[in-house]
Design an enzyme around this catalytic site. Structure first.
Site, PDB file in Angstrom:
ATOM      1  N   ARG A 165       0.848  -1.177   0.000  1.00  7.77           N
ATOM      2  CA  ARG A 165       0.000   0.000   0.000  1.00  7.77           C
ATOM      3  C   ARG A 165       0.886   1.230   0.000  1.00  7.77           C
ATOM      4  O   ARG A 165       1.698   1.407   0.904  1.00  7.77           O
ATOM      5  CB  ARG A 165      -0.858  -0.037   1.279  1.00  7.77           C
ATOM      6  CG  ARG A 165      -2.113   0.751   1.172  1.00  7.77           C
ATOM      7  CD  ARG A 165      -3.135   0.341   2.202  1.00  7.77           C
ATOM      8  NE  ARG A 165      -2.672   0.357   3.589  1.00  7.77           N
ATOM      9  CZ  ARG A 165      -3.433   0.717   4.602  1.00  7.77           C
ATOM     10  NH1 ARG A 165      -4.666   1.104   4.391  1.00  7.77           N
ATOM     11  NH2 ARG A 165      -2.970   0.674   5.831  1.00  7.77           N
ATOM     12  N   ASP A 207      -1.054  -3.124  13.021  1.00  9.14           N
ATOM     13  CA  ASP A 207      -0.563  -3.664  11.745  1.00  9.14           C
ATOM     14  C   ASP A 207      -0.437  -5.183  11.875  1.00  9.14           C
ATOM     15  O   ASP A 207       0.408  -5.686  12.631  1.00  9.14           O
ATOM     16  CB  ASP A 207       0.798  -3.038  11.412  1.00  9.14           C
ATOM     17  CG  ASP A 207       1.267  -3.451  10.023  1.00  9.14           C
ATOM     18  OD1 ASP A 207       1.390  -2.568   9.163  1.00  9.14           O
ATOM     19  OD2 ASP A 207       1.487  -4.671   9.802  1.00  9.14           O
ATOM     20  N   ASP A 222       3.059  -6.678  11.080  1.00  9.27           N
ATOM     21  CA  ASP A 222       4.031  -6.417  12.152  1.00  9.27           C
ATOM     22  C   ASP A 222       3.752  -7.277  13.381  1.00  9.27           C
ATOM     23  O   ASP A 222       4.673  -7.806  14.001  1.00  9.27           O
ATOM     24  CB  ASP A 222       3.980  -4.939  12.566  1.00  9.27           C
ATOM     25  CG  ASP A 222       4.715  -4.046  11.566  1.00  9.27           C
ATOM     26  OD1 ASP A 222       5.499  -4.583  10.753  1.00  9.27           O
ATOM     27  OD2 ASP A 222       4.490  -2.832  11.594  1.00  9.27           O
TER      28      ASP A 222
HETATM   29  N1  URA Z   1      -3.583  -3.245   7.582  1.00 12.81           N
HETATM   30  C1  URA Z   1      -3.281  -3.587   8.850  1.00 12.81           C
HETATM   31  O1  URA Z   1      -2.399  -4.396   9.088  1.00 12.81           O
HETATM   32  N2  URA Z   1      -3.957  -2.997   9.858  1.00 12.81           N
HETATM   33  C2  URA Z   1      -4.958  -2.109   9.642  1.00 12.81           C
HETATM   34  O2  URA Z   1      -5.558  -1.645  10.605  1.00 12.81           O
HETATM   35  C3  URA Z   1      -5.257  -1.766   8.305  1.00 12.81           C
HETATM   36  C4  URA Z   1      -4.553  -2.354   7.293  1.00 12.81           C
END
Ligand code: URA
Length: 210
Positions: A105, A201, A204
């Site tokens: 992204r 995330d 992560d």
């Molecule tokens: N991707 C993620 O890992 N977390 C989010 O909140 C949105 C997109």
């Protein structure tokens, strides 16, 4: 599967999701819980797969026993967080074929950029399950489904752990024929494109990066 959106409200799913959302939960636990939930979501998303029968001999007699019809299904991991769902689903459906779509992204535009694409042959003959834990803006999910349709897929389902209303709407507009199965639909996206309350995330948290 006829509903565009299915939220799996099973208590085991909801309980595990709460632990995953908690910021104190370790990488190790997060990964294990994601694997467990992915199997419960897979149970739901494959509920209406076609069955045929095969003649077998039990120790007692012959019978026409049910088995899954058609070609092996295709699991498509949308990298990198999709791999967290893939591991669990593959344990449940070990004969599945596997593909990968690499999209990241763009932090500024929030638009998806493709960097990898490798999928099984004959997607048109398979049930295709696209895997991405977080349906946020829906831009990368919709783009991944576009790619799969360009490769011939016609019977596609989308599995995620958490969805934002914006992502569900975007997918419904772009791909009304692709049912979504998720554990929850949260309140909203924040200005950075994160799902709120969410879990942060997903990549992560499952890989221990950041
Ligand atoms: N991707 C993620 O890992 N977390 C989010 O909140 C949105 C997109």
């Amino acid at each position: 599967m006829h509903e565009h959106l299915t939220v799996v409200r099973h208590p085991l799913v909801q309980h595990k999701l709460t632990i995953m959302r908690d910021k104190e939960t370790s990488t190790n636990s997060f990964r294990r819980l994601l694997r467990e939930i992915s199997q419960l979501l897979a149970y739901e998303i494959t509920r209406e797969m076609e069955l045929t029968t095969r003649r077998i001999e039990t120790p007692l007699c012959a019978m026409d026993a049910p088995e899954i019809d058609g070609k092996k299904l295709a699991l498509i991991s949308i990298l990198r967080a999709g791999n967290g769902l893939l591991d669990g689903v593959l344990e449940l459906i070990p004969a599945a074929r596997v593909g990968f779509v690499g999209l990241y992204r763009d932090e500024k535009t929030l638009q998806p950029v493709q960097y990898y694409y490798k999928v099984p042959s004959r997607l048109e003959d398979r049930l295709v399950i696209a895997l991405d834990p977080m349906l946020a803006t829906g831009n990368s999910s919709a783009a991944a489904i576009d790619l799969l349709k360009n490769s011939g897929a016609t019977n596609i389902r989308f599995m995620c752990l958490l969805a934002a209303p914006e992502g569900v709407k975007r997918m419904k507009e772009a791909h009304p024929d692709v049912p979504i199965v998720t554990a929850a639909v949260d309140e909203r996206l924040n200005e950075l494109g994160y799902i709120v309350p969410g879990l942060g995330d997903a990549g992560d948290r499952m890989f221990g990066t950041k």
